[in-house]
Scaffold this motif. Structure first.
Motif, mmCIF file in Angstrom:
data_model
loop_
_atom_site.group_PDB
_atom_site.id
_atom_site.type_symbol
_atom_site.label_atom_id
_atom_site.label_comp_id
_atom_site.label_asym_id
_atom_site.label_seq_id
_atom_site.Cartn_x
_atom_site.Cartn_y
_atom_site.Cartn_z
ATOM 1 N N THR A 274 -5.253 -5.817 -1.790
ATOM 2 C CA THR A 274 -5.245 -4.885 -1.645
ATOM 3 C C THR A 274 -6.678 -4.394 -1.954
ATOM 4 O OG1 THR A 274 -4.486 -3.919 -3.534
ATOM 5 C CG2 THR A 274 -2.581 -3.888 -1.889
ATOM 6 N N THR B 279 -3.600 -1.630 -9.652
ATOM 7 C CA THR B 279 -2.714 -0.693 -9.566
ATOM 8 C C THR B 279 -1.440 -1.467 -10.707
ATOM 9 O OG1 THR B 279 -2.473 -1.542 -7.111
ATOM 10 C CG2 THR B 279 -1.941 0.845 -6.918
ATOM 11 N N LEU C 175 0.644 -1.170 0.283
ATOM 12 C CA LEU C 175 -0.429 0.241 0.134
ATOM 13 C C LEU C 175 1.181 0.924 0.108
ATOM 14 C CD1 LEU C 175 -3.352 -0.569 2.869
ATOM 15 C CD2 LEU C 175 -3.291 -0.551 0.503
ATOM 16 N N ASP C 176 1.967 0.815 0.466
ATOM 17 C CA ASP C 176 2.458 2.684 0.105
ATOM 18 C C ASP C 176 4.439 2.125 -0.516
ATOM 19 O OD1 ASP C 176 5.548 1.604 2.516
ATOM 20 O OD2 ASP C 176 3.840 1.149 2.727
ATOM 21 N N LEU C 177 4.921 3.346 -0.534
ATOM 22 C CA LEU C 177 5.966 3.501 -2.071
ATOM 23 C C LEU C 177 6.922 2.419 -1.371
ATOM 24 C CD1 LEU C 177 5.504 5.642 -4.257
ATOM 25 C CD2 LEU C 177 5.126 3.579 -4.234
ATOM 26 N N GLN C 178 7.202 2.227 0.256
ATOM 27 C CA GLN C 178 8.522 1.771 0.334
ATOM 28 C C GLN C 178 8.566 0.385 0.911
ATOM 29 O OE1 GLN C 178 11.704 3.610 2.024
ATOM 30 N NE2 GLN C 178 11.848 1.412 2.148
ATOM 31 N N THR C 179 7.546 0.439 1.313
ATOM 32 C CA THR C 179 6.627 -1.197 1.622
ATOM 33 C C THR C 179 7.378 -1.946 -0.215
ATOM 34 O OG1 THR C 179 5.595 -0.785 2.923
ATOM 35 C CG2 THR C 179 5.185 -3.504 1.974
#
Ligand code: ZN
Length: 242
Positions: free
Chosen positions: A148, A152, A126-130
């Motif tokens: 999710t 995407t 869900l987030d770019l770091q992950t």
């Protein structure tokens, strides 16, 4: 080969049937897990999916929970009661099919997992770091994920740069370029505020990926959910697409 890519069917047979009709002839089907949970038709969906041509299917977190491999406590109250109902409703044959599913499959240029390549069953991208961290956990040019319920695409260039993230527009063919993590969205419980069932078609030769949306009889599914006394929140969210 023309591949039908489906994920997160979540026991919604009406949505699944519309997707299969809309997709037409395909050479194979890749299913990214969560066949059950939330919806009223777990056995019917499994029966339908297992008979699809050239099926490759991986295990989702709801599937794993129903098999007793994940504690129900990690799910919220409503998801838990839906899982409990699913467990009581599941036939022996359905249970055996879910039990046979692997967590991760590499097929040609694509790695298939439910959650993420690092933690195939549970992790959410869900987030770019992950997402960035997860590119180290698969070797193929592409990784297809579900979980999710959001259509995407995450792209990573040749350098160790931050991934680009984009929402996949419906009914538009996209040329995949290595390396990318792609999510076709959810057949049975979309969460991007578009209540139509989501799926994708993928051409393994041209690497063209097309995210598609199709309407289905939501009211009919909600009626079956009411009869099964499934949580009201899950019944309502189907009309809203979240
Ligand atoms: Zn799911």
């Amino acid at each position: 080969m023309r591949i039908l890519v489906i994920s997160d069917v979540h026991a919604n047979l009406t949505a699944l049937e519309e997707v299969l009709a809309d997709a037409g002839e395909v050479d194979g089907v890749w299913c990214l897990g969560d066949l059950v949970g939330y919806g009223p038709d777990p056995n019917e969906c499994i029966e339908r999916i297992r008979r699809l041509p050239n099926l490759t299917c991986v295990l989702g977190n709801h599937d794993a929970a129903v098999l007793g491999r994940l504690e129900f406590e990690v799910f919220n109250q409503d998801a838990r009661s839906a899982l409990q109902w699913t467990q009581e409703t599941l036939s022996e044959a359905s249970w055996r099919f879910l039990k046979s599913l692997p967590e991760r499959v590499v097929i040609g240029e694509v790695t298939l997992v439910h959650g993420s390549p690092r933690q195939p069953v549970w992790e959410y991208l869900l987030d770019l770091q992950t997402v960035h961290d997860n590119f180290r956990f698969f070797d193929t040019p592409f990784c297809f994920v579900g979980h999710t319920h959001l259509p995407t695409i995450f792209h990573r260039g040749a350098l160790d740069i931050f991934p680009f993230a984009g929402y996949l527009p419906p009914n538009q063919a996209i040329q995949l370029t290595p390396r990318e993590i792609v999510n076709p969205g959810s057949v049975g419980q979309p969460r991007d505020r578009d209540p139509r069932a989501a799926y994708a078609l993928y051409d393994t030769e041209t690497r063209v990926f097309e995210h598609r949306r199709v309407t289905y009889d939501i009211a009919a599914v909600q009626e079956r959910m009411r009869k099964a006394r499934l949580p009201l929140r899950h019944i309502e969210r189907l009309s809203l697409g979240w």
